[in-house]
Design an enzyme around this catalytic site. Structure first.
Site, PDB file in Angstrom:
ATOM      1  N   CYS A 138       8.192   6.266   0.223  1.00 55.82           N
ATOM      2  CA  CYS A 138       6.865   6.808  -0.053  1.00 55.82           C
ATOM      3  C   CYS A 138       6.032   5.821  -0.871  1.00 55.82           C
ATOM      4  O   CYS A 138       6.154   5.749  -2.093  1.00 55.82           O
ATOM      5  CB  CYS A 138       6.989   8.135  -0.792  1.00 55.82           C
ATOM      6  SG  CYS A 138       5.391   8.817  -1.238  1.00 55.82           S
ATOM      7  N   CYS A 141       3.835   7.375  -3.520  1.00 57.32           N
ATOM      8  CA  CYS A 141       4.518   7.829  -4.743  1.00 57.32           C
ATOM      9  C   CYS A 141       4.910   6.633  -5.609  1.00 57.32           C
ATOM     10  O   CYS A 141       4.818   6.686  -6.826  1.00 57.32           O
ATOM     11  CB  CYS A 141       5.809   8.572  -4.424  1.00 57.32           C
ATOM     12  SG  CYS A 141       5.726   9.685  -3.054  1.00 57.32           S
ATOM     13  N   ASP A 142       5.399   5.562  -4.980  1.00 52.87           N
ATOM     14  CA  ASP A 142       6.070   4.509  -5.744  1.00 52.87           C
ATOM     15  C   ASP A 142       5.362   3.154  -5.748  1.00 52.87           C
ATOM     16  O   ASP A 142       5.779   2.251  -6.466  1.00 52.87           O
ATOM     17  CB  ASP A 142       7.499   4.321  -5.197  1.00 52.87           C
ATOM     18  CG  ASP A 142       8.308   5.614  -5.308  1.00 52.87           C
ATOM     19  OD1 ASP A 142       8.099   6.341  -6.295  1.00 52.87           O
ATOM     20  OD2 ASP A 142       9.114   5.888  -4.417  1.00 52.87           O
TER      21      ASP A 142
END
Ligand code: NDP
Length: 313
Positions: A138, A141-142
């Protein structure tokens, strides 16, 4: 065990699940929604949603899902934090039983499955070992953790192209590893990603190994035409190669295809078990859009309502 038999339980809280809940609540079915592992579903790990009608300026995925939840709750859906870990479906139209978080049992006349799909992985040992230490599925997200650094992303579809564009804004350099000689992404996404100066697309390129002991320090690639191996220095390694439907717990009862997508009766959301319906990505490997998921969520609630009405006649 709760003795009460609920009219409708919705499993999953993406666009399909919340739309099913909105319709079921308005039909007085007092739906209970179990949010699952990723409350809000896949849209909570995306950024701008520009293709959902009604948001002329676009909306952030997590904010959109908050609004879905708010609407379902306002109309009377009981949204619960919890995971359906097992099911015991009645094959002859009786009461269905669901196990929540491996302990609580809850009963229902109708069940709407909206469990969506999850990211696929390459299956390399180094990918598992370094997951969370440089390996991620992701970017949204990261990606932040690799600000100003170099990263690689695997895949040539819309997800990979979208995530590569996102990473290009944060990172110094983005390598896109594409196993074929072309991208599978839509033309619009291809134009966008190809126009980015710090994205380098490496075609015919597979991942031989992700390098690093405790954290990712690089990736060894394999050119599947020349068999040449190369090492790229990257600190982040993102996988964006598609999804697998979250349907394993239904295997005993429901018909599914070889990839695990649930099969519905023609022109409906009925599964092969009476009273069990399916909507969203758990049954859709073709369209997989928020708006199509929401549409099938609506269909599932209408099918469930009609099923209940026919039982009480
Ligand atoms: P796709 O299945 O479309 O693409 C997967 C990509 O990963 C392909 O390029 C595939 O390669 C590659 N791949 C698969 N397995 C491997 C492997 N083992 N090693 C290396 N590469 C691999 O998945 P997406 O998640 O990109 O998209 C899913 C659906 O969602 C699509 O319909 C897409 O259009 C849609 N979508 C729409 C968006 C939007 O409208 N904004 C955004 C994101 C997704 P190959 O081509 O060689 O098979």
């Amino acid at each position: 065990m709760e003795e009460k038999v609920h009219e409708c339980i919705v499993i999953g809280s993406g666009p399909a699940g919340y739309t099913a809940a909105i319709y079921a609540a308005r039909a007085d079915m007092k739906p209970i929604v179990y949010e699952g592992l990723q409350p809000g579903g896949q849209l909570t790990i995306t950024t701008d949603v520009e293709n959902y009608p009604g948001y002329p300026d676009g909306i952030m995925g997590p904010e959109m899902m908050n609004q879905f939840k708010k609407q379902a709750t306002r109309l009377g859906a009981d949204v619960r934090f919890g995971m359906v870990t097992d099911v015991q479906f009645s094959r002859n139209g009786g009461t269905h039983s669901l196990t929540i978080d491996n302990k609580q049992i809850i009963l229902a006349h109708t069940v709407i499955i909206s469990t969506g799909a999850s990211a696929k992985w390459l299956g390399l040992e180094s990918e598992t070992r370094l997951n969370g230490s440089g390996v991620s599925a992701c970017a949204v997200c990261d990606g932040f953790f690799y600000k100003g650094q170099d990263v690689a992303i695997v895949g040539g579809g819309d997800t990979a192209a979208e995530e590569a564009s996102y990473l290009a804004k944060i990172c110094n350099k983005v390598y896109m590893l594409v196993r074929k000689g072309e991208l599978r992404a839509s033309k619009a996404m291809q134009h966008r990603v190809k126009a980015l100066e710090n994205v380098e697309i490496l075609y015919h390129t597979q991942t031989d190994e992700i390098l690093g002991d405790k954290v990712v320090t690089g990736v060894r690639t394999l050119n599947n035409q020349t068999q040449e191996k190369k090492e790229l220095n990257v600190q982040g390694f993102f996988v964006a190669i598609g999804h697998k439907p979250n349907t394993d717990i239904f295997k005993k009862y429901l018909e599914m295809d070889e990839q695990g997508y649930l099969i519905t009766k023609p022109d409906s959301t009925h599964t092969n078990v009476p009273g069990v319906f399916v909507s969203g990505d758990a049954q859709d490997k073709i369209y997989r859009q928020a708006v199509t998921a929401a549409g099938t969520g609506c269909m599932a609630a209408l099918d469930a309502e009609r099923y209940l009405a026919s039982k009480s006649m």
